[in-house]
Design a protein around this motif. Structure first.
Motif, PDB file in Angstrom:
ATOM      1  N   SER A   2       0.842  -1.206   0.000  1.00 58.56           N
ATOM      2  CA  SER A   2       0.000   0.000   0.000  1.00 58.56           C
ATOM      3  C   SER A   2       0.870   1.246   0.000  1.00 58.56           C
ATOM      4  O   SER A   2       2.047   1.211   0.374  1.00 58.56           O
ATOM      5  N   ARG A   3       0.269   2.343  -0.410  1.00 56.17           N
ATOM      6  CA  ARG A   3       0.997   3.617  -0.411  1.00 56.17           C
ATOM      7  C   ARG A   3       1.403   4.008   1.007  1.00 56.17           C
ATOM      8  O   ARG A   3       2.485   4.554   1.219  1.00 56.17           O
ATOM      9  N   MET A  45       4.395   9.198  -8.450  1.00 52.89           N
ATOM     10  CA  MET A  45       5.689   9.548  -9.034  1.00 52.89           C
ATOM     11  C   MET A  45       5.843   8.813 -10.355  1.00 52.89           C
ATOM     12  O   MET A  45       5.202   7.791 -10.574  1.00 52.89           O
ATOM     13  N   THR A  46       6.707   9.340 -11.211  1.00 53.94           N
ATOM     14  CA  THR A  46       7.031   8.612 -12.437  1.00 53.94           C
ATOM     15  C   THR A  46       7.910   7.421 -12.053  1.00 53.94           C
ATOM     16  O   THR A  46       8.484   7.378 -10.956  1.00 53.94           O
ATOM     17  N   GLU A  65       7.232   0.604  -7.021  1.00 55.73           N
ATOM     18  CA  GLU A  65       5.942   0.346  -7.682  1.00 55.73           C
ATOM     19  C   GLU A  65       4.819   1.052  -6.951  1.00 55.73           C
ATOM     20  O   GLU A  65       3.930   1.649  -7.568  1.00 55.73           O
ATOM     21  N   SER A  66       4.831   1.009  -5.635  1.00 58.49           N
ATOM     22  CA  SER A  66       3.791   1.645  -4.842  1.00 58.49           C
ATOM     23  C   SER A  66       3.806   3.164  -5.013  1.00 58.49           C
ATOM     24  O   SER A  66       2.752   3.804  -5.058  1.00 58.49           O
ATOM     25  N   GLN A  70      -1.739   5.564  -8.342  1.00 57.51           N
ATOM     26  CA  GLN A  70      -2.617   6.726  -8.181  1.00 57.51           C
ATOM     27  C   GLN A  70      -3.110   6.747  -6.738  1.00 57.51           C
ATOM     28  O   GLN A  70      -3.642   5.763  -6.249  1.00 57.51           O
ATOM     29  N   PRO A  71      -2.927   7.856  -6.037  1.00 57.40           N
ATOM     30  CA  PRO A  71      -3.318   7.901  -4.625  1.00 57.40           C
ATOM     31  C   PRO A  71      -4.793   8.214  -4.431  1.00 57.40           C
ATOM     32  O   PRO A  71      -5.455   8.725  -5.325  1.00 57.40           O
ATOM     33  N   ALA A  72      -5.272   7.907  -3.251  1.00 55.35           N
ATOM     34  CA  ALA A  72      -6.550   8.437  -2.778  1.00 55.35           C
ATOM     35  C   ALA A  72      -6.148   9.634  -1.934  1.00 55.35           C
ATOM     36  O   ALA A  72      -5.631   9.479  -0.825  1.00 55.35           O
TER      37      ALA A  72
END
Length: 145
Positions: A2-3, A45-46, A65-66, A70-72
């Protein structure tokens, strides 16, 4: 991963290595506030940026990868009681209506974009104690009907 888990690993690695957020931002060539927000889970991030950060912080590919997901966007409600974050809420509660009136007076009917947006934090020396200077720089978006 997870982020939020990736963010925890980034914070731990940054602390362990003694790096500042500014040093990490310089490494990827991005603004420090954006970089910090991205590494705390608020911006994707790229692949190149995520790879650079993970190499600098000696973190593995799963973190990279995390960091690209795309974030919430938003904040954990429990963090709203943090004194620093709460003071921003308090300041906007007091000055928000005045800022809105002044924006409308100067620009017309519209809003300041938080998408086409820059933010900066700096220190200004003051004899009564250093001042925190926060600059919000957002594109004006007029309401069109």
């Amino acid at each position: 991963m997870s982020r939020s888990e990736a963010a925890d690993l980034v914070v731990a690695a940054r602390t362990r290595l003694g790096l500042s957020w500014s040093e990490i931002a310089d490494e990827i060539g991005a603004p420090v506030v954006w970089t910090t927000a991205a590494l705390l889970g608020q911006h994707p991030m790229t692949a190149e940026q995520a790879g650079q950060v993970c190499r600098l912080l000696t973190l593995d590919e799963t973190v990279a990868e995390s960091l690209q997901l795309q974030p919430a966007r938003g904040i954990d409600p429990a963090l709203m009681s943090d004194p620093t974050i709460y003071r921003f809420t308090e300041a906007l509660s007091v000055y928000g209506p005045a800022l809105k009136a002044l924006i409308h007076e100067e620009f017309g009917d519209g809003i300041m974009s938080a998408i086409n947006f820059r933010v900066d934090v700096s220190r200004r020396p003051d004899p009564e104690g250093d001042r925190v200077v926060v600059t919000f720089d957002g594109k004006f978006l007029d309401y069109k009907w």
